[in-house]
Design a protein around this motif. Structure first.
Motif, PDB file in Angstrom:
ATOM      1  N   GLY A 133     -49.175 -28.829  -1.864  1.00 35.24           N
ATOM      2  CA  GLY A 133     -49.818 -27.485  -2.551  1.00 35.24           C
ATOM      3  C   GLY A 133     -50.886 -27.874  -3.533  1.00 35.24           C
ATOM      4  O   GLY A 133     -51.827 -27.564  -3.670  1.00 35.24           O
ATOM      5  N   PHE A 134     -50.489 -28.879  -4.627  1.00 32.53           N
ATOM      6  CA  PHE A 134     -51.345 -28.868  -5.799  1.00 32.53           C
ATOM      7  C   PHE A 134     -52.630 -29.876  -5.124  1.00 32.53           C
ATOM      8  O   PHE A 134     -53.820 -29.273  -5.491  1.00 32.53           O
ATOM      9  N   LEU A 135     -52.451 -30.576  -4.229  1.00 35.00           N
ATOM     10  CA  LEU A 135     -53.644 -31.420  -3.799  1.00 35.00           C
ATOM     11  C   LEU A 135     -54.389 -30.306  -2.887  1.00 35.00           C
ATOM     12  O   LEU A 135     -55.599 -30.308  -3.014  1.00 35.00           O
ATOM     13  N   ASP A 136     -53.921 -29.387  -2.119  1.00 33.30           N
ATOM     14  CA  ASP A 136     -54.646 -28.594  -1.405  1.00 33.30           C
ATOM     15  C   ASP A 136     -55.363 -27.475  -2.141  1.00 33.30           C
ATOM     16  O   ASP A 136     -56.505 -27.416  -1.840  1.00 33.30           O
ATOM     17  N   GLU A 137     -54.745 -27.358  -3.216  1.00 30.57           N
ATOM     18  CA  GLU A 137     -55.629 -26.412  -4.359  1.00 30.57           C
ATOM     19  C   GLU A 137     -56.909 -27.029  -4.908  1.00 30.57           C
ATOM     20  O   GLU A 137     -58.015 -26.545  -4.891  1.00 30.57           O
ATOM     21  N   MET A 156     -64.861 -42.658  -7.501  1.00 31.53           N
ATOM     22  CA  MET A 156     -64.346 -41.282  -7.406  1.00 31.53           C
ATOM     23  C   MET A 156     -63.550 -41.339  -6.160  1.00 31.53           C
ATOM     24  O   MET A 156     -63.737 -41.748  -5.237  1.00 31.53           O
ATOM     25  N   VAL A 157     -62.465 -40.562  -6.416  1.00 32.98           N
ATOM     26  CA  VAL A 157     -61.496 -40.106  -5.104  1.00 32.98           C
ATOM     27  C   VAL A 157     -62.061 -38.888  -4.748  1.00 32.98           C
ATOM     28  O   VAL A 157     -62.215 -37.944  -5.299  1.00 32.98           O
ATOM     29  N   VAL A 158     -62.204 -39.084  -3.172  1.00 35.28           N
ATOM     30  CA  VAL A 158     -62.174 -37.668  -2.515  1.00 35.28           C
ATOM     31  C   VAL A 158     -61.165 -37.885  -1.491  1.00 35.28           C
ATOM     32  O   VAL A 158     -60.455 -38.603  -1.181  1.00 35.28           O
ATOM     33  N   PHE A 159     -61.162 -36.512  -0.944  1.00 32.22           N
ATOM     34  CA  PHE A 159     -60.021 -36.312  -0.046  1.00 32.22           C
ATOM     35  C   PHE A 159     -60.475 -36.719   1.396  1.00 32.22           C
ATOM     36  O   PHE A 159     -61.219 -36.069   2.159  1.00 32.22           O
ATOM     37  N   GLU A 160     -59.890 -37.843   1.788  1.00 33.43           N
ATOM     38  CA  GLU A 160     -60.305 -38.333   3.106  1.00 33.43           C
ATOM     39  C   GLU A 160     -59.506 -37.667   4.312  1.00 33.43           C
ATOM     40  O   GLU A 160     -58.298 -37.072   3.673  1.00 33.43           O
ATOM     41  N   GLU A 161     -59.980 -37.819   5.368  1.00 30.47           N
ATOM     42  CA  GLU A 161     -59.090 -37.461   6.558  1.00 30.47           C
ATOM     43  C   GLU A 161     -57.745 -38.023   6.619  1.00 30.47           C
ATOM     44  O   GLU A 161     -57.496 -39.293   6.330  1.00 30.47           O
ATOM     45  N   ARG A 214     -58.116 -29.839  -3.650  1.00 29.83           N
ATOM     46  CA  ARG A 214     -59.176 -29.772  -2.553  1.00 29.83           C
ATOM     47  C   ARG A 214     -60.067 -28.568  -2.114  1.00 29.83           C
ATOM     48  O   ARG A 214     -61.435 -28.580  -2.125  1.00 29.83           O
ATOM     49  N   GLN A 215     -59.494 -27.496  -2.345  1.00 32.10           N
ATOM     50  CA  GLN A 215     -60.262 -26.232  -1.978  1.00 32.10           C
ATOM     51  C   GLN A 215     -61.213 -26.079  -3.249  1.00 32.10           C
ATOM     52  O   GLN A 215     -62.164 -25.293  -3.071  1.00 32.10           O
ATOM     53  N   ARG A 216     -60.943 -26.590  -4.410  1.00 26.31           N
ATOM     54  CA  ARG A 216     -61.784 -26.170  -5.695  1.00 26.31           C
ATOM     55  C   ARG A 216     -62.807 -27.237  -5.512  1.00 26.31           C
ATOM     56  O   ARG A 216     -63.753 -27.207  -6.506  1.00 26.31           O
ATOM     57  N   GLY A 217     -62.783 -28.130  -4.763  1.00 31.82           N
ATOM     58  CA  GLY A 217     -63.933 -29.323  -4.678  1.00 31.82           C
ATOM     59  C   GLY A 217     -63.529 -30.326  -5.802  1.00 31.82           C
ATOM     60  O   GLY A 217     -64.484 -31.161  -6.031  1.00 31.82           O
ATOM     61  N   TRP A 218     -62.557 -30.481  -6.260  1.00 34.17           N
ATOM     62  CA  TRP A 218     -62.061 -31.563  -7.423  1.00 34.17           C
ATOM     63  C   TRP A 218     -62.264 -32.679  -6.625  1.00 34.17           C
ATOM     64  O   TRP A 218     -61.689 -33.019  -5.468  1.00 34.17           O
ATOM     65  N   ALA A 219     -62.625 -34.107  -7.443  1.00 36.18           N
ATOM     66  CA  ALA A 219     -62.503 -35.251  -7.061  1.00 36.18           C
ATOM     67  C   ALA A 219     -62.316 -36.067  -8.257  1.00 36.18           C
ATOM     68  O   ALA A 219     -62.735 -35.592  -9.609  1.00 36.18           O
ATOM     69  N   PHE A 220     -61.304 -36.885  -8.462  1.00 38.64           N
ATOM     70  CA  PHE A 220     -61.076 -37.783  -9.349  1.00 38.64           C
ATOM     71  C   PHE A 220     -62.253 -38.724  -9.955  1.00 38.64           C
ATOM     72  O   PHE A 220     -62.661 -39.629  -8.987  1.00 38.64           O
TER      73      PHE A 220
END
Length: 105
Positions: free
Chosen positions: A62-66, A1-6, A68-74
């Motif tokens: 912009g797409f990634l930020d949206e 799973m891909v998450v938004f790392e710092e 991330r805000q929705r809690g999406w993860a690959f």
């Protein structure tokens, strides 16, 4: 799973390639259905925005930020619409040489 790392926003093209792009682009070599789906997403992007480094990078941020805000993860589901769009961004960035230097994007 891909998450938004710092730090994902500091170099979004590189982060995306590491997070899912390399694997997705490699999968395209043996999955014609994935190729067709990614090509459709790439066509939408070609029609919607100029495909220069800055504009595609801004779109990606912009797409990634949206997402991330929705809690999406690959999760590895390559046919998911968000994953297809991100794969199209990777494909376009690679095809246009946006990953061939050491610039932050």
């Amino acid at each position: 799973m891909v998450v938004f790392e710092e730090g994902w926003a500091a170099a979004p093209f590189r982060w995306l390639m590491d997070a899912l792009g390399d694997a997705q682009l490699a999968r395209m070599g043996s999955d014609p259905g994935l190729v067709a789906a990614v090509d459709q997403h790439a066509a939408v992007l070609r029609d919607a925005i100029p495909l220069d480094r800055e504009t595609l990078g801004d779109y990606l941020l912009g797409f990634l930020d949206e997402l991330r805000q929705r809690g999406w993860a690959f999760t590895g589901e390559h046919a998911e619409p968000a994953a297809l769009r991100l794969t199209a961004v990777c494909w376009l960035a690679r095809e246009r040489g946006f990953l061939s230097d050491e610039l932050p994007a």
